[in-house]
Scaffold this active site. Sequence first.
Site, PDB file in Angstrom:
ATOM      1  N   THR A   1       0.817  -1.217   0.000  1.00 29.65           N
ATOM      2  CA  THR A   1       0.000   0.000   0.000  1.00 29.65           C
ATOM      3  C   THR A   1       0.850   1.266   0.000  1.00 29.65           C
ATOM      4  O   THR A   1       0.470   2.283  -0.579  1.00 29.65           O
ATOM      5  CB  THR A   1      -0.941  -0.025   1.231  1.00 29.65           C
ATOM      6  OG1 THR A   1      -1.831  -1.131   1.071  1.00 29.65           O
ATOM      7  CG2 THR A   1      -1.765   1.237   1.367  1.00 29.65           C
TER       8      THR A   1
ATOM      9  N   SER B   1       1.726  -7.359  -0.803  1.00 30.56           N
ATOM     10  CA  SER B   1       2.401  -8.363   0.029  1.00 30.56           C
ATOM     11  C   SER B   1       1.688  -9.718   0.121  1.00 30.56           C
ATOM     12  O   SER B   1       2.341 -10.715   0.407  1.00 30.56           O
ATOM     13  CB  SER B   1       2.761  -7.804   1.398  1.00 30.56           C
ATOM     14  OG  SER B   1       1.656  -7.748   2.255  1.00 30.56           O
TER      15      SER B   1
ATOM     16  N   THR C   1       1.839  -4.368   4.261  1.00 31.44           N
ATOM     17  CA  THR C   1       1.740  -4.707   5.685  1.00 31.44           C
ATOM     18  C   THR C   1       1.174  -6.105   5.948  1.00 31.44           C
ATOM     19  O   THR C   1       1.386  -6.663   7.015  1.00 31.44           O
ATOM     20  CB  THR C   1       0.865  -3.677   6.433  1.00 31.44           C
ATOM     21  OG1 THR C   1      -0.447  -3.699   5.867  1.00 31.44           O
ATOM     22  CG2 THR C   1       1.458  -2.290   6.359  1.00 31.44           C
TER      23      THR C   1
HETATM   24  N1  ASP Z   1      -2.802  -5.432   1.076  1.00 28.84           N
HETATM   25  C1  ASP Z   1      -1.694  -4.526   1.291  1.00 28.84           C
HETATM   26  C2  ASP Z   1      -0.378  -5.283   1.137  1.00 28.84           C
HETATM   27  O1  ASP Z   1       0.013  -5.944   2.067  1.00 28.84           O
HETATM   28  C3  ASP Z   1      -1.781  -3.933   2.638  1.00 28.84           C
HETATM   29  C4  ASP Z   1      -0.707  -2.947   2.959  1.00 28.84           C
HETATM   30  O2  ASP Z   1       0.327  -2.841   2.339  1.00 28.84           O
HETATM   31  O3  ASP Z   1      -0.933  -2.253   3.955  1.00 28.84           O
HETATM   32  O4  ASP Z   1       0.240  -5.199   0.098  1.00 28.84           O
END
Ligand code: ASP
Length: 326
Positions: free
Chosen positions: A12, A55, A88
């Site tokens: 993100t 991720s 995340t």
């Molecule tokens: N879905 C996103 C990821 O992990 C969430 C984030 O980066 O906060 O790529």
Amino acid sequence: MKRILTIHTGGTISMKEDKQTGSVAPGEKNPLDQWHEEAKQVADITVVPFFHLPSPHITPENMFELSSFINEKIAENLYDGIVVTHGTDTLEETAYFLDLLHHSPIPVILTGAMRSSNELGADGPYNFLAAIRTASSEQAREKGVLVVMNDEVHSAVNVTKTHSSNVATFQSPQFGPIGLVTRRGILFHHTPSAREQFSISSLTKKVFLLKAYAGMERETIELFESASPSGLVIEAFGQGNVPPAIVPAVEALIARNIPVVLVSRCYSGIVQATYEYEGGGMQLKKKGVIFSNGLNGQKARLKLMIALEAGITGIDLTNTFESWPS
Ligand code: ASP
């Protein structure tokens, strides 16, 4: 100025929101690019766009590729610290994987964002600069891989994502953060106890993770057998108990020399062999189940993959999970 290698992997923090639909997705350009000039006021940064992945797409093979790249770069002796930006959702897994293979005093700092680059209250740029500052801190040395989010510094082994959307999502249950990011500096108030390190040159082991639930059926474990796993991690109840129906299947795995590691599905606390009933921890221990010392399921899985790859088996494998690093 400290020399900081900055590795972008996606997430993100590298995405934008479509204002028409509200959907968040990666674009052609990484929005973090516009913050590199600001980061150069803090450190001499070198930027490597390594992956551009959400991720949930990151695999242990990607983590191993990243770890090998970081270790090669550390060997070049050109950097004082490393920052990795990451989604995340699986950030804690990559952080812990890197930590298990990180043998240098150089700090490796992971960060991410809960709000994408053009959303109100976007936390990515702030977290990115906080990570650069932390990687530049002398006190961050010798502490392994750390996670910096929302003005806190966490150790890779303890940190976990606790909230689906709140910017204060990263917490270290039971142990707390080890430092604070302030306007004036990075204040470390705890030192992590000795870390564990392994050396591997490939990643070939298949380890599955299963969560125990009331009335769990024997077939849930038997289904795994056909996939020829190298090991299984079970998030057991409380101090390490499972429904009796799965005990014969667990025994069958152990009889085939497939290690079974227990962690607790509780948010805090560790598993310890206590209960002497069918499926109780004391009985499982006698049957050869390994009790992990406080890792969550997703981290115990990665550690089991790496430990098996390093050729650790039998009592040594049990000790690797059951002893407290000191
Ligand atoms: N879905 C996103 C990821 O992990 C969430 C984030 O980066 O906060 O790529």
